[in-house]
Design a protein around this motif. Structure first.
Motif, PDB file in Angstrom:
ATOM      1  N   MET A 237      61.482  12.391  86.452  1.00  8.21           N
ATOM      2  CA  MET A 237      60.918  11.890  84.982  1.00  8.21           C
ATOM      3  C   MET A 237      59.861  12.701  84.498  1.00  8.21           C
ATOM      4  SD  MET A 237      60.071   8.074  86.875  1.00  8.21           S
ATOM      5  CE  MET A 237      59.212   7.187  85.636  1.00  8.21           C
ATOM      6  N   VAL A 238      59.255  13.387  85.144  1.00  8.98           N
ATOM      7  CA  VAL A 238      58.437  14.379  84.306  1.00  8.98           C
ATOM      8  C   VAL A 238      59.098  15.380  83.620  1.00  8.98           C
ATOM      9  CG1 VAL A 238      56.689  16.151  84.642  1.00  8.98           C
ATOM     10  CG2 VAL A 238      56.450  13.947  85.789  1.00  8.98           C
ATOM     11  N   THR A 239      60.214  16.020  84.300  1.00  4.35           N
ATOM     12  CA  THR A 239      60.827  17.151  83.924  1.00  4.35           C
ATOM     13  C   THR A 239      61.831  16.786  82.833  1.00  4.35           C
ATOM     14  OG1 THR A 239      62.200  17.234  85.971  1.00  4.35           O
ATOM     15  CG2 THR A 239      60.510  18.634  85.970  1.00  4.35           C
ATOM     16  N   LYS A 248      57.195  18.679  75.989  1.00  4.36           N
ATOM     17  CA  LYS A 248      55.935  18.291  75.256  1.00  4.36           C
ATOM     18  C   LYS A 248      55.129  17.064  75.756  1.00  4.36           C
ATOM     19  CE  LYS A 248      57.245  20.108  70.821  1.00  4.36           C
ATOM     20  NZ  LYS A 248      58.879  20.578  71.222  1.00  4.36           N
ATOM     21  N   PHE A 249      56.117  16.308  76.287  1.00  9.39           N
ATOM     22  CA  PHE A 249      55.555  14.835  76.861  1.00  9.39           C
ATOM     23  C   PHE A 249      54.549  15.144  78.079  1.00  9.39           C
ATOM     24  CE2 PHE A 249      55.232  10.877  79.003  1.00  9.39           C
ATOM     25  CZ  PHE A 249      55.413   9.927  78.080  1.00  9.39           C
ATOM     26  N   ALA A 250      55.274  15.970  78.919  1.00  5.21           N
ATOM     27  CA  ALA A 250      54.304  16.501  80.098  1.00  5.21           C
ATOM     28  C   ALA A 250      53.219  17.129  79.492  1.00  5.21           C
ATOM     29  CB  ALA A 250      55.199  17.478  81.031  1.00  5.21           C
ATOM     30  N   ALA A 251      53.246  18.034  78.694  1.00  6.43           N
ATOM     31  CA  ALA A 251      52.116  18.782  78.214  1.00  6.43           C
ATOM     32  C   ALA A 251      51.019  17.976  77.680  1.00  6.43           C
ATOM     33  CB  ALA A 251      52.747  20.116  77.318  1.00  6.43           C
ATOM     34  N   PHE A 252      51.513  17.093  76.592  1.00  7.89           N
ATOM     35  CA  PHE A 252      50.499  16.514  75.893  1.00  7.89           C
ATOM     36  C   PHE A 252      50.048  14.876  76.343  1.00  7.89           C
ATOM     37  CE2 PHE A 252      52.497  19.523  73.128  1.00  7.89           C
ATOM     38  CZ  PHE A 252      51.238  20.526  73.366  1.00  7.89           C
ATOM     39  N   LEU A 266      59.340   3.516  80.247  1.00 12.66           N
ATOM     40  CA  LEU A 266      58.575   3.052  81.456  1.00 12.66           C
ATOM     41  C   LEU A 266      57.926   4.236  81.830  1.00 12.66           C
ATOM     42  CD1 LEU A 266      60.469   1.433  84.432  1.00 12.66           C
ATOM     43  CD2 LEU A 266      59.169   3.680  84.824  1.00 12.66           C
ATOM     44  N   ALA A 267      56.338   4.021  82.299  1.00 12.70           N
ATOM     45  CA  ALA A 267      55.633   5.100  82.913  1.00 12.70           C
ATOM     46  C   ALA A 267      55.246   4.585  84.315  1.00 12.70           C
ATOM     47  CB  ALA A 267      54.485   5.362  81.864  1.00 12.70           C
ATOM     48  N   ALA A 268      54.874   5.607  85.132  1.00  8.26           N
ATOM     49  CA  ALA A 268      54.584   5.315  86.570  1.00  8.26           C
ATOM     50  C   ALA A 268      53.123   6.073  86.662  1.00  8.26           C
ATOM     51  CB  ALA A 268      55.363   5.853  87.767  1.00  8.26           C
ATOM     52  N   VAL A 269      52.002   5.390  86.792  1.00 11.62           N
ATOM     53  CA  VAL A 269      50.634   6.151  87.025  1.00 11.62           C
ATOM     54  C   VAL A 269      50.143   6.095  88.335  1.00 11.62           C
ATOM     55  CG1 VAL A 269      48.206   6.035  86.274  1.00 11.62           C
ATOM     56  CG2 VAL A 269      50.231   5.077  84.649  1.00 11.62           C
ATOM     57  N   PRO A 270      50.195   7.253  89.003  1.00  9.63           N
ATOM     58  CA  PRO A 270      49.819   7.111  90.623  1.00  9.63           C
ATOM     59  C   PRO A 270      48.374   6.807  90.430  1.00  9.63           C
ATOM     60  CG  PRO A 270      50.415   9.271  89.870  1.00  9.63           C
ATOM     61  CD  PRO A 270      50.769   8.347  88.498  1.00  9.63           C
ATOM     62  N   SER A 271      47.871   6.581  91.709  1.00  9.65           N
ATOM     63  CA  SER A 271      46.490   5.848  91.829  1.00  9.65           C
ATOM     64  C   SER A 271      45.600   7.070  91.618  1.00  9.65           C
ATOM     65  CB  SER A 271      46.454   5.702  93.280  1.00  9.65           C
ATOM     66  OG  SER A 271      46.600   6.533  94.282  1.00  9.65           O
ATOM     67  N   VAL A 299      59.064   5.778  68.597  1.00 14.15           N
ATOM     68  CA  VAL A 299      57.863   6.532  67.778  1.00 14.15           C
ATOM     69  C   VAL A 299      56.699   5.926  67.953  1.00 14.15           C
ATOM     70  CG1 VAL A 299      57.299   7.463  65.825  1.00 14.15           C
ATOM     71  CG2 VAL A 299      59.660   7.252  66.349  1.00 14.15           C
ATOM     72  N   ALA A 300      56.636   4.770  67.842  1.00 15.27           N
ATOM     73  CA  ALA A 300      55.410   3.951  68.036  1.00 15.27           C
ATOM     74  C   ALA A 300      54.831   3.789  69.400  1.00 15.27           C
ATOM     75  CB  ALA A 300      55.498   2.628  67.542  1.00 15.27           C
ATOM     76  N   GLY A 301      55.843   3.968  70.272  1.00 10.30           N
ATOM     77  CA  GLY A 301      55.765   3.688  71.826  1.00 10.30           C
ATOM     78  C   GLY A 301      55.119   5.117  72.441  1.00 10.30           C
ATOM     79  N   VAL A 302      55.692   6.057  71.948  1.00 10.26           N
ATOM     80  CA  VAL A 302      55.093   7.460  72.317  1.00 10.26           C
ATOM     81  C   VAL A 302      53.742   7.543  71.896  1.00 10.26           C
ATOM     82  CG1 VAL A 302      55.398   9.829  72.291  1.00 10.26           C
ATOM     83  CG2 VAL A 302      57.309   8.726  72.693  1.00 10.26           C
ATOM     84  N   HIS A 303      53.323   7.270  70.736  1.00 10.48           N
ATOM     85  CA  HIS A 303      51.983   7.157  70.008  1.00 10.48           C
ATOM     86  C   HIS A 303      51.134   6.431  70.985  1.00 10.48           C
ATOM     87  CE1 HIS A 303      52.309   9.890  66.649  1.00 10.48           C
ATOM     88  NE2 HIS A 303      53.218   9.503  66.368  1.00 10.48           N
TER      89      HIS A 303
END
Ligand SMILES: NC(=O)CC[C@H](N)C(=O)O
Length: 317
Positions: A237-239, A248-252, A266-271, A299-303
């Protein structure tokens, strides 16, 4: 001081206007008819607590977000070595539906399961003697994760089935080089049906939460898939999860995430990444905003996701 529910609702309204900078996916006729100004978010923590804001009752299709679920299921069905022999884990930097590397790199093994080529290969591997059996197994697996019935939106499936020339070309290429486990039309049927599975933002947040928890369903208190598969999925997902904007998504933003041309993210936020957020033991996030950019991301979702990840200090790096 505003409470977090009020804040998140305000953020949705703050970022909704960014939809104007994108358009609904037009190459799938049924998606072109969606209301581009919609924006919704759901965040779910391991204790089941949920925050939602925006057009949360809207249902939409998973599209490329389905690729993470089929990858996980194929790894469970066939084992990791079998899957990795047929699909690599390298980002491409190309568009999600690109065919170029299937020809320029021999023996034509698809680069990763998050681009269409790799995802079609993965769909062909799912257990089941027919496309319907493969899809039924996938639906049952999803239902276990989100705790309710899910189904394929036939209209979206038909709409894409009749216009899927590029995906057909990819599938024929894969077949020619030995990277399909079933006939072309069957693999395509599974792939396009998985893309047309209908869900909402809360369902996506729940899937994200289970992935964040390394395959453990914190509400059912069961391990739904192996930790090793969950870790590999998060790395992918990250790469590769945000197509050729993944770097850019990983960087910012710095979160394992997967998007789809329906405008889903969909995003997964580890503890360890949620410590300063209202979800200090991690969470899953589901976002829907159907106006996408030229790469294929909402577009709006990424922001919105970028803002929340920054405000709540969720960057995993
Ligand atoms: N990026 C996406 O969401 C692509 C999914 C879409 N069904 C396709 O194959 O083109």
């Amino acid at each position: 001081m505003l409470d977090n529910h009020t804040k998140i609702a305000q953020w949705v309204e703050q970022f909704r206007p960014y939809a104007k900078e994108g358009n609904c996916a037009s190459y799938i006729p049924a998606l072109a008819e969606k209301n581009p100004n919609q924006l919704a978010i759901a965040v779910i923590g391991p204790d089941g607590s949920e925050m939602r804001a925006g057009d949360t009752t809207e249902r939409f299709t998973l599209q490329s977000v389905s690729k993470i679920v089929t990858f996980i299921l194929a790894c469970m069905d066939k084992g990791l070595p079998y899957v990795l022999e047929r699909v690599d884990v390298e980002p491409t930097g190309d568009t999600f539906n690109s065919i170029v590397r299937l020809e320029s790199h021999q023996p034509g093994k698809p680069f990763n399961p998050m681009i269409n080529a790799g995802a079609i290969t993965v769909s062909s591997m799912l257990s089941g003697d027919s496309p319907q059996e493969k899809i039924d197994n996938l639906l049952r697996f999803l239902e276990k994760m989100i705790g309710k019935k899910v189904s394929v939106n036939e209209e979206v499936f038909q709409s894409e089935w009749h216009t899927a020339n590029r995906n057909r070309a990819l599938a024929y290429y894969l077949m020619a080089s030995g990277y399909l486990d079933c006939p072309v039309e069957e693999a395509l049927e599974v792939y396009l049906k998985q893309c047309a599975i209908e869900i909402d933002v809360s369902d996506m947040a729940m899937i994200g939460l289970i992935i964040a928890n390394d395959g453990y369903h914190p509400l059912l208190k069961t391990q739904l898939f192996p930790k090793q598969v969950a870790k590999l999925t998060k790395a992918l997902m990250v790469t590769c999860g945000m197509y050729n904007a993944s770097g850019k998504f990983a960087a910012f933003i710095g979160l394992p995430a997967k998007s789809g041309v329906s405008g889903a993210i969909l995003a997964a936020v580890p503890s360890h990444a949620g410590l300063e957020s209202p979800f200090p033991t991690g969470c899953g996030i589901g976002i829907y905003g159907p106006a996408i950019d030229t790469i294929g991301n909402s577009v709006a979702g990424v922001h919105l996701l970028k803002y929340i990840a920054t405000e709540w200090n969720m960057n995993i790096f």
